[in-house]
Design a protein around this motif. Sequence first.
Motif, PDB file in Angstrom:
ATOM      1  N   PHE A  36       0.836  -1.208   0.000  1.00  0.00           N
ATOM      2  CA  PHE A  36       0.000   0.000   0.000  1.00  0.00           C
ATOM      3  C   PHE A  36       0.870   1.258   0.000  1.00  0.00           C
ATOM      4  CE2 PHE A  36      -3.162  -2.956   1.783  1.00  0.00           C
ATOM      5  CZ  PHE A  36      -4.257  -2.623   1.008  1.00  0.00           C
ATOM      6  N   THR A  49      -6.076  -4.500  -6.076  1.00  0.00           N
ATOM      7  CA  THR A  49      -7.529  -4.504  -5.900  1.00  0.00           C
ATOM      8  C   THR A  49      -8.250  -4.382  -7.242  1.00  0.00           C
ATOM      9  OG1 THR A  49      -9.395  -3.314  -4.898  1.00  0.00           O
ATOM     10  CG2 THR A  49      -7.479  -1.989  -5.464  1.00  0.00           C
ATOM     11  N   GLN A  98     -18.240   6.304  -1.532  1.00  0.00           N
ATOM     12  CA  GLN A  98     -17.827   4.921  -1.803  1.00  0.00           C
ATOM     13  C   GLN A  98     -18.530   4.007  -0.818  1.00  0.00           C
ATOM     14  OE1 GLN A  98     -13.374   5.962  -1.024  1.00  0.00           O
ATOM     15  NE2 GLN A  98     -13.492   3.768  -0.681  1.00  0.00           N
ATOM     16  N   GLY A  99     -18.208   2.710  -0.860  1.00  0.00           N
ATOM     17  CA  GLY A  99     -18.949   1.746  -0.044  1.00  0.00           C
ATOM     18  C   GLY A  99     -18.883   2.026   1.443  1.00  0.00           C
ATOM     19  N   ARG A 100     -17.696   2.351   1.920  1.00  0.00           N
ATOM     20  CA  ARG A 100     -17.549   2.518   3.369  1.00  0.00           C
ATOM     21  C   ARG A 100     -18.331   3.704   3.907  1.00  0.00           C
ATOM     22  NH1 ARG A 100     -11.194   2.829   2.945  1.00  0.00           N
ATOM     23  NH2 ARG A 100     -11.775   1.597   1.137  1.00  0.00           N
ATOM     24  N   GLU A 103     -21.605   2.295   4.598  1.00  0.00           N
ATOM     25  CA  GLU A 103     -21.523   1.484   5.825  1.00  0.00           C
ATOM     26  C   GLU A 103     -21.518   2.375   7.066  1.00  0.00           C
ATOM     27  OE1 GLU A 103     -17.779  -0.457   5.125  1.00  0.00           O
ATOM     28  OE2 GLU A 103     -18.587  -1.701   3.511  1.00  0.00           O
ATOM     29  N   THR A 125     -13.536  -3.054   5.725  1.00  0.00           N
ATOM     30  CA  THR A 125     -14.138  -1.766   6.114  1.00  0.00           C
ATOM     31  C   THR A 125     -15.505  -1.970   6.784  1.00  0.00           C
ATOM     32  OG1 THR A 125     -15.171  -1.523   3.942  1.00  0.00           O
ATOM     33  CG2 THR A 125     -13.022  -0.475   4.249  1.00  0.00           C
ATOM     34  N   ASN A 185     -15.921 -11.835  -0.269  1.00  0.00           N
ATOM     35  CA  ASN A 185     -14.560 -11.405  -0.591  1.00  0.00           C
ATOM     36  C   ASN A 185     -13.498 -12.041   0.309  1.00  0.00           C
ATOM     37  OD1 ASN A 185     -12.422  -9.933  -1.629  1.00  0.00           O
ATOM     38  ND2 ASN A 185     -13.158  -7.943  -0.960  1.00  0.00           N
ATOM     39  N   ASP A 214     -24.400  -6.730   1.155  1.00  0.00           N
ATOM     40  CA  ASP A 214     -23.208  -5.956   0.784  1.00  0.00           C
ATOM     41  C   ASP A 214     -22.995  -6.350  -0.670  1.00  0.00           C
ATOM     42  OD1 ASP A 214     -20.639  -5.098   0.198  1.00  0.00           O
ATOM     43  OD2 ASP A 214     -19.848  -5.549   2.181  1.00  0.00           O
ATOM     44  N   ARG A 217     -20.257  -6.933  -5.502  1.00  0.00           N
ATOM     45  CA  ARG A 217     -19.978  -7.803  -6.656  1.00  0.00           C
ATOM     46  C   ARG A 217     -21.212  -8.640  -6.986  1.00  0.00           C
ATOM     47  NH1 ARG A 217     -15.470  -7.393  -3.295  1.00  0.00           N
ATOM     48  NH2 ARG A 217     -13.690  -6.382  -4.307  1.00  0.00           N
ATOM     49  N   SER A 254     -20.445  -0.647  -2.985  1.00  0.00           N
ATOM     50  CA  SER A 254     -19.280   0.080  -3.476  1.00  0.00           C
ATOM     51  C   SER A 254     -19.338  -0.010  -4.997  1.00  0.00           C
ATOM     52  CB  SER A 254     -17.994  -0.548  -2.948  1.00  0.00           C
ATOM     53  OG  SER A 254     -16.892  -0.001  -3.647  1.00  0.00           O
ATOM     54  N   LYS A 257     -16.657  -1.513  -7.704  1.00  0.00           N
ATOM     55  CA  LYS A 257     -16.488  -2.883  -8.198  1.00  0.00           C
ATOM     56  C   LYS A 257     -17.443  -3.095  -9.379  1.00  0.00           C
ATOM     57  CE  LYS A 257     -14.753  -3.182  -3.827  1.00  0.00           C
ATOM     58  NZ  LYS A 257     -14.786  -2.096  -2.864  1.00  0.00           N
ATOM     59  N   ARG A 405      -4.221 -12.230  -2.158  1.00  0.00           N
ATOM     60  CA  ARG A 405      -5.204 -12.014  -3.212  1.00  0.00           C
ATOM     61  C   ARG A 405      -4.577 -11.335  -4.425  1.00  0.00           C
ATOM     62  NH1 ARG A 405     -10.205  -7.921  -2.531  1.00  0.00           N
ATOM     63  NH2 ARG A 405      -8.524  -6.453  -2.983  1.00  0.00           N
TER      64      ARG A 405
END
Length: 465
Positions: A36, A49, A98-100, A103, A125, A185, A214, A217, A254, A257, A405
Amino acid sequence: MKTIIEPFKIKSVEPIRFTTAEERRRILHRAHYNPFLLRADDVMIDLLTDSGTSAMSAKQWAGIMDGDEAYAGSKSFFRFEETVRKLTGFKHIIPTHQGRAAEKILFSIVGGKGKFIPNNTHFDTTRANVEFSGAEAVDLPTPEGMQPDLIADFKGNIDLGKLAAFIRDKGAANIPLAMITVTNNSEGGQPVSMKNIREAKKLLARNGIPLFLDACRFAENAYFIKHRERGYSRKTVEEIAREMFSYADGCTMSAKKDALVNMGGFLAMNDDAMALQARNLLIVTEGFPTYGGLAGRDLEAIAQGLDEILDEHYLTYRIRSVQYLGEGLTRAGVPIVQPPGGHAIYIDAKRFAAHIPPHEYPGQAIVCELYTTGGIRSVEIGSVMFGKYDPATGRLISPPMELVRLAIPRRVYTQSHVDYVVEVILDVFARRASLPGYAITEEAPVLRHFTAKFAPLTKRTRRGK
Ligand code: P70
């Protein structure tokens, strides 16, 4: 014809900057052995990712030009809202950056101390946002989902027996909602069956607990249902996706994806009172409800991406290209999570680097070596990402699996890129016994994997432990 081709032509390209192994050794050291912390320009094939890394289509770029940037009531919002509503059937569609962010808003409303959120498996997240609210995030995967080399159709399922026992044990009043992550995931991008979603919904409804997907995907999951679950082969992926959403009371998404965009997300639900609270929070933290943290052009691109993702030629190519990478590795004996998932191949680091114990991070060791050997960036999903310290003893508690991954960005790499990735991994696999373990030298209290610093263990530092 047997050959499955990319269902697109390439109109615009980005150069890859070539580096040598010697340069990469120095670069990785400077990045404290954490991918990262690398500069993307120092990476040759970026499999960190599949999130926000898709190539957008010409029509999505056209949508970017066409975006309506009105603060309130933008026409792009209405196109976005209509597309998401048609797909999910949910009454309230709330855009987030975004997704988080979706959330965070959801768990600020329903979370809090004494509450429990079950899920097939929370991703990083989601778990962090549940825990940040004071609630407890609980994973209820099936036993088959925890066996990397076992081949089964729906290893992403939530364990319904465990869910029933969990509700009895904690009490429905303490479970404000349950989640199912499609695809799963943390467990290898494995799909969840329609039967599992339907039965989870029945069980939850009997107990008055709402179900949220969630849905990052969802299209990849729907494609697996079409090809693996009895009764779905003649349905379109879109019909299958709609049925999946029909069992849920809401979702977090999110869009980075399966909406094929570089930024975006949404929160959706049927409940009016919850939506009112969510919009109030949205205005404080994200933006006005008709843009919520995004520009009008982003909303156009998401709407277009959600149409394109349901194209079955695209999905056939997508799932097949992930399988192709999996086959190249399996043929040479590299242990991976079987069968290949929807968006990524997950190397089973426990078997690949069996000489490195979980507290010396076998996944991180492989990630580092893939980078120095071939300039490939991957990510550890194991004790680095999900490890927790026991408050009593200070010892590391590891998750059940240690994985690496290799996530495949959508519409970005070609077959020869994948052939190169296989070649690099096989080279590292041949030398696997010589990989060193790693120690963490600096870490943050939450989501530590994003910023942690590492150092390779030498014989001397290992003895000192
Ligand atoms: C990924 C990224 C994001 C994600 C997810 C599920 C099932 C929610 C979110 C949050 C995160 C990541 C991990 C490692 C490296 C880079 C990025 N997953 N639920 O790649 O969505 O990122 O939009 O806030 O997978 O899997 P968002």
